[in-house]
Write an enzyme that holds these catalytic residues in place. Sequence first.
Site, mmCIF file in Angstrom:
data_model
loop_
_atom_site.group_PDB
_atom_site.id
_atom_site.type_symbol
_atom_site.label_atom_id
_atom_site.label_comp_id
_atom_site.label_asym_id
_atom_site.label_seq_id
_atom_site.Cartn_x
_atom_site.Cartn_y
_atom_site.Cartn_z
ATOM 1 N N ASP A 68 29.955 161.183 -46.140
ATOM 2 C CA ASP A 68 30.437 161.305 -45.094
ATOM 3 C C ASP A 68 32.015 162.060 -45.028
ATOM 4 O OD1 ASP A 68 32.761 159.057 -45.367
ATOM 5 O OD2 ASP A 68 31.186 158.027 -44.674
ATOM 6 N N LYS A 101 29.084 161.878 -39.727
ATOM 7 C CA LYS A 101 29.489 160.895 -38.608
ATOM 8 C C LYS A 101 30.868 161.623 -38.036
ATOM 9 C CE LYS A 101 28.717 156.997 -39.519
ATOM 10 N NZ LYS A 101 29.029 155.366 -38.970
ATOM 11 N N MET A 132 41.311 155.282 -36.320
ATOM 12 C CA MET A 132 40.670 156.465 -35.826
ATOM 13 C C MET A 132 41.127 155.362 -33.627
ATOM 14 S SD MET A 132 37.063 154.428 -36.391
ATOM 15 C CE MET A 132 37.085 153.395 -37.134
#
Length: 434
Positions: free
Chosen positions: A227, A249, A362
């Site tokens: 990713d 993503k 995040m």
Amino acid sequence: MRHFPAFLDLAGRTALLLGQGETAERKAEPLARAGATLRRAPRFDPALLDGVAIAIGADAPEADLRALSEEAQRRGIPVNIVDRSELCTFVMPAIVDRDPVTVAISTGGAAPTLARMVRQRIEAVLPPRLGALAALAGRFQAAIRRALPDVAARRRFLDAALTGRAADLALAGREAEAEAGFTQALASHDVPRSGSVFLVGAGPGAADLLTLRALRLLGEADVIVHDRLVSDEVLDMARRDARRIFVGKARADHCVPQEEINALLVRLAREGNRVVRLKGGDPLVFGRGGEEAQALSDAGIACEIVPGITAALGCAAETGIPLTHRDAARMLTLATGHTREGRLDLDFAALARGGQTIAVYMGIATLPALRDGLVAAGLDASTPAAIVERGGTGHARTLAGTLASITLDAPGWMSGGPALVLIGEAVRLRAVVP
Ligand code: SAH
């Protein structure tokens, strides 16, 4: 080639080691490991060479070392006087010992230091349990010969067996299962090309923060599924002809839904591939590694998980911010700033309790909500905090301040890389990294 390489069988034979000191001591160890009977003496006497298969001298008077060399050569006994190439009839290589696999490296005496450097490199790429795999193959040698008399067929079988699932099990220390796998393969004359998936942590970005196991698996992969967080530097370590599939993503822009990634891994493995599913940081820390491992297990596909250095560790090391500290943080909490149904789903009362460092993954987009939640639960807005962008890549940037100040400054400061929020008193105790 300056010297002809050969491996000497010293089991039950006598080796003379002349001299007393550190160097002589270092030579005693490999001789003993090879099963030699050691004859040791501080000074030389010709009778010492009677019945001897090999002679080594170090840390003894010059005249004794010369006499040993001369007399051994006269009798045709291989002799090495350490660091005196003119008195030697053989050189001692640098050794990588994965018994029964032995790698010996020589520079013909020209640069022993270089030989040791080469040895280090080889140590790093060979699996620690390579010896167990070789021993397993050794135990099956006669049976394989009987079952497959044709040389080409035998080679094909061994090529597959030594890179297949049973071999992986042997390298992972699961020897009984490996043995069963070999037995089964031999009975059917065929190594099932069942693929397998390795969920591998790629670390925070710098290629040399990969584990040795991750590096080896990257070199063996047929397919790499990765990713966005996996750096090019890490991908460059992979086998050149490995197929690469990007399933990245980006937040709020899910390129490939998780179920599709799971299905892809299952399909690739069923096709017989050796799949490396490469994930930034550690696969089991906010990496959905658990879900993928479960999906593979449900599908009956072999899956191994290889840890990686998670962002919190990479950020801490590169910026010198301690995550725990005897005076300031006796706990470390890894939290996500990812929202569920539009809101931060966190236990703010627990997070607001002092004495800990909170690492928020995040967490940039939702930083104001995080601040509000923490302050409402009683954490002081002046608590030390920092944002570390691209930690563990060698290009880290740090915005240090308080929970209040970093929340205000973040939008103007961020430059687009992945970033971690660190909150707690320990953040203030940052060491100066020169
Ligand atoms: N499995 C990963 C985390 C994936 S979640 C790990 O163990 O590190 C993605 C979040 O990790 C990013 O939003 C960011 O908060 C953090 N992150 C990943 N790499 C980072 C890096 N090099 N520097 C700072 N934060 C990073």
